[in-house]
Design a protein around this motif. Structure first.
Motif, PDB file in Angstrom:
ATOM      1  N   TYR A  11      28.815  56.054  49.556  1.00 40.50           N
ATOM      2  CA  TYR A  11      27.924  56.323  50.680  1.00 40.50           C
ATOM      3  C   TYR A  11      26.535  55.804  50.342  1.00 40.50           C
ATOM      4  O   TYR A  11      25.914  56.231  49.372  1.00 40.50           O
ATOM      5  CB  TYR A  11      27.900  57.827  50.947  1.00 40.50           C
ATOM      6  N   ASP A  16      24.544  53.528  55.807  1.00 39.75           N
ATOM      7  CA  ASP A  16      25.694  54.255  56.335  1.00 39.75           C
ATOM      8  C   ASP A  16      25.267  55.522  57.073  1.00 39.75           C
ATOM      9  O   ASP A  16      24.279  56.162  56.716  1.00 39.75           O
ATOM     10  CB  ASP A  16      26.644  54.671  55.201  1.00 39.75           C
ATOM     11  N   LEU A  18      26.846  59.029  57.683  1.00 38.42           N
ATOM     12  CA  LEU A  18      27.949  59.828  57.155  1.00 38.42           C
ATOM     13  C   LEU A  18      28.371  60.913  58.133  1.00 38.42           C
ATOM     14  O   LEU A  18      27.530  61.583  58.739  1.00 38.42           O
ATOM     15  CB  LEU A  18      27.526  60.460  55.828  1.00 38.42           C
ATOM     16  N   PRO A  49      31.764  56.332  57.552  1.00 36.36           N
ATOM     17  CA  PRO A  49      32.382  57.005  56.404  1.00 36.36           C
ATOM     18  C   PRO A  49      32.601  58.470  56.759  1.00 36.36           C
ATOM     19  O   PRO A  49      31.709  59.121  57.322  1.00 36.36           O
ATOM     20  CB  PRO A  49      31.350  56.825  55.282  1.00 36.36           C
ATOM     21  N   GLY A 238      23.134  61.527  58.632  1.00 29.34           N
ATOM     22  CA  GLY A 238      24.521  61.790  58.978  1.00 29.34           C
ATOM     23  C   GLY A 238      24.636  63.117  59.700  1.00 29.34           C
ATOM     24  O   GLY A 238      23.644  63.834  59.891  1.00 29.34           O
TER      25      GLY A 238
END
Length: 278
Positions: A11, A16, A18, A49, A238
């Motif tokens: 990650y 990214d 999450l 992810p 995320g």
């Protein structure tokens, strides 16, 4: 922020977004596996992810009569089966220091509950496993006070730490979210160009009305999308969202858990917001 190895995934918070999602508590292998595979397919579609989350024990239920889960041994067995059948990284929360080692044998992230985010022995035990550690911000904590929790895990040599925002007490039976706390917590930890700590938004627990039903926690599920979207606009790294195919029948947090069939629409909106502010 440094990349974080979490089971089969790496990650990278700078690029990214999450997703940690799953039921509040493990009901059965069948229900958990259905949720895991449904969200896994969605995450693949949206290039996110994904980490599956479910609790083997809900130790801080409002009432002693509430369903807590199946316990450590059976709970870890179910999580291990989900991990084996899906290939997903998995996470669960720990409440006592001696749970860290056995949970780390199965789980890729150890989650520290919000009420326990100051428990030094628990944080050190989690850090010493070498696994990633996600720490829920205490409802009684200022964002900058979470520096001590991060530092405790870092003191073990483990730098794989995530923080999760989940609201702050505002009088009785009410939580509010301070979105300026997101960038403040992102600055915690080691300084420098690769320093800082990724922050996720727990959009479901943030809608709780703690103890609002007397014997159980109430909630305002309708505000989950609002909080999720607002946190993305504030630059969160995320989302943490508890989901269930039939929220009213969830044995835990039925007032706040989000409908599984509405998750795709919500994530699509959030990713559009993230793209707009990039």
């Amino acid at each position: 922020m440094q990349p974080i190895a979490i089971g089969p995934i790496t990650y990278t918070p700078s690029k990214d977004f999450l997703l940690i999602a799953g039921p509040c508590v493990i009901e059965s292998l069948e229900v958990s596996l259905h949720i895991a595979t449904t969200v896994q397919a969605l995450a693949k579609k949206l290039a996110l992810p994904y980490i599956f989350k479910a609790s083997f024990d809900k130790a801080n239920r409002s009432s002693a009569k509430s369903f807590r889960g199946h316990g450590l041994e059976k709970g870890l067995d179910i999580l291990a089966q989900i991990k084996a059948q899906t290939g997903l990284p998995v996470t669960t929360d720990i409440h006592e220091s001696d749970q860290a080692a056995p949970v780390a044998q199965v789980c890729d992230i150890l989650q520290i509950p919000a009420f326990l985010c100051r428990q030094t022995d628990l944080l050190l035990a989690a850090g010493n496993t070498g696994k990633a550690v996600s720490i829920k911000k205490g409802q009684f904590m200022a964002p900058w006070e979470m520096a001590n929790a991060v530092d405790k895990v870092h003191s073990t040599g483990n730098k794989k730490v995530l923080l999760i925002e989940r609201g702050t007490f505002f009088g009785y039976n009410r939580l509010v979210n301070d979105f300026t706390g997101i960038p403040q917590m992102q600055e915690l930890g080691e300084k420098g160009p690769n320093g800082g700590t990724p922050v996720l938004m727990d959009a479901t627990h943030s809608t709780q009305l703690p103890g609002g039903l007397g014997h159980a926690t109430a909630g305002q599920r309708q505000f989950v999308p609002l909080l999720a979207r607002a946190s993305v606009a504030a630059g969160v790294n995320g989302l943490f969202i508890e989901v269930h195919p039939n929220p009213e029948k969830s044995p835990s947090d039925s007032a706040t858990i989000f409908p599984l069939d509405q998750l795709e629409s919500l994530l699509t909106q959030c990713l559009a917001i993230r793209k707009a502010i990039a």
